[in-house]
Design an enzyme around this catalytic site. Structure first.
Site, short mmCIF file in Angstrom:
data_model
loop_
_atom_site.label_atom_id
_atom_site.label_comp_id
_atom_site.label_asym_id
_atom_site.label_seq_id
_atom_site.Cartn_x
_atom_site.Cartn_y
_atom_site.Cartn_z
N GLU A 86 0.85 -1.18 0.00
CA GLU A 86 0.00 0.00 0.00
C GLU A 86 0.89 1.23 0.00
O GLU A 86 1.90 1.28 0.70
CB GLU A 86 -0.88 0.07 1.25
CG GLU A 86 -1.94 -0.98 1.40
CD GLU A 86 -2.74 -0.82 2.69
OE1 GLU A 86 -3.92 -1.19 2.68
OE2 GLU A 86 -2.18 -0.32 3.69
N ILE A 87 0.52 2.22 -0.79
CA ILE A 87 1.04 3.57 -0.62
C ILE A 87 -0.18 4.43 -0.39
O ILE A 87 -1.09 4.46 -1.23
CB ILE A 87 1.84 4.05 -1.85
CG1 ILE A 87 3.04 3.14 -2.10
CG2 ILE A 87 2.31 5.49 -1.64
CD1 ILE A 87 3.86 3.51 -3.32
#
Length: 395
Positions: A277-278
């Site tokens: 995830e970013i």
């Protein structure tokens, strides 16, 4: 048809076994020999990332240029050290040696001196080591332990892998609603979640944090796939209840079409694979997601969920899947409901693998990133991928 059901149950069961990030959940092995049998038969156009050229760093000192308020986040235990070193070395070599973003390591127990010394040799960036508060990790007191224990016992009796594991449920709940509240993350706006034993295939010469910031993105992913419905039999009913009680919190220009094929009546089980995830920490901290998580938390599905569902011919394999609300569907549903659909970004140029699935950039992106993955081994449009549902948001 029976054969397809059998193979589906095997792949999904192994997916959950292999996706656990801590040492007690075992290590992964590839399923490429199975996925080759299910290559998508229909052609799909390549996804156009559209990262502007000005985002790409020049060879000289990009770390001294414009930067986002961002950090890498590892949730790891001391026993994960080998896998952490493998992942972190790749993050440094592929990206961070140019950009020098800091790291935050979180653990339910204090990190050992050996752990700290090993990871600090891999980077010149700042590293902070945090202890997770007990109240954010352990099963909360208001959970009906008799009911939770009965669910665990049933799954253990049915020989569900980790069916009796409270720590795994603690981890799912922490990742869903508490990691972004940790004091070491208070000062940051963006995070990049990294797990032990993952692979990054391509050089990344632009700053994805700045892309998130400039384009007002809140959630970025590389792999999306279907959740096994038997693991979350009550989740969507709870989601619909929340939507009914809080319609004003749902973003009008949302990504409901990614998670539902019938305008929200049912869940199609699509989710972003949250081991990568970013994201925007303020999105999780915001009113909508905070109320959403608290609502789900009070339902107790992180601890109570149990199902009698099996899959016909393959009951033994189906029983191996752990019934619990995971952070991947919870995050995905939250992002789909409370963010604008164009605030969710597919990082098409970040080559990534978490066994057994991988995203390998195609065409010019593969060449531009000097990617070392096999372009033919790419999950994007496999039959079990949900990327086509994401693409449909913008059709």
């Amino acid at each position: 048809m029976r054969y397809v059901v059998l193979v589906l149950a095997i792949i999904i069961s192994l997916h959950f076994i292999l996706s656990f990030s801590h040492e007690e959940y075992g290590r992964a092995t590839s399923l490429s020999h199975l996925s080759e049998q299910f290559k998508g038969s229909q052609p799909h156009p390549p996804y156009q990332d559209g990262v502007p050229e000005e985002y790409y760093a020049q060879p000289s000192a990009p770390a001294q240029g414009r930067r986002a308020n961002a950090t890498f986040v590892f949730l790891a235990r001391n026993g994960d050290l080998g896998g952490v070193v493998t992942s972190m070395k790749q993050v440094e070599d592929r990206f961070n040696k140019e950009f020098q973003y800091p790291y935050v390591f979180l653990n339910e127990e204090p990190f050992s001196d050996e752990f700290k010394e090993r990871v600090q040799t891999l980077t010149d960036s700042k590293i902070e080591f945090g202890l997770i508060p007990k109240e954010d990790w352990v099963q909360p007191e208001w959970i009906d332990e008799e009911r939770a224990a009965a669910a665990r016992k049933k799954m253990a009796d049915d020989k569900v892998i980790y069916g009796g594991s409270v720590p795994y449920r603690n981890m799912c709940r922490f990742n869903s609603g508490f990691f972004y509240r940790h004091e070491l993350l208070h000062k940051y706006k963006y995070y990049w979640r990294v797990e032990p034993d993952v692979t990054f295939f391509c050089d990344l010469h632009y700053d994805p944090f700045l892309l998130m910031q400039d384009q007002k993105k809140v959630y970025g992913f590389t792999i999306s796939l279907y959740e096994y419905p038997a693991t979350i039999p009550t989740l969507w009913d709870s989601v619909k209840e929340f939507i009914k009680e809080n319609p004003d919190l749902v973003e009008p220009d949302n990504a409901m079409k990614f998670i539902s094929d019938d305008e929200g009546n049912s869940y199609n089980n699509c989710h972003f694979w949250s081991n990568f995830e970013i994201g925007d920490l303020d999105f999780w901290r915001g009113e909508a997601y905070s109320k959403f998580f608290d609502f789900l938390d009070k339902k107790g599905g992180f601890y109570y969920e149990v199902s009698n569902i099996t899959v016909g011919l393959c009951e033994r394999q189906a029983d191996q899947v752990l019934q619990r609300w995971g952070d991947a569907p919870v995050h995905s549903i939250g992002a789909a409901l409370f963010a604008k659909k164009d605030q969710i970004h597919f990082f098409n140029d970040i080559g990534y693998r978490h066994n057994p699935f991988q995203h390998c950039p195609q065409g010019e992106l593969h060449k531009k990133g000097k990617c070392w993955c096999d372009p033919k081994d790419n999950f994007d449009y496999e039959w079990y991928s949900c990327l086509k549902h994401y693409d449909a948001l913008f059709a």
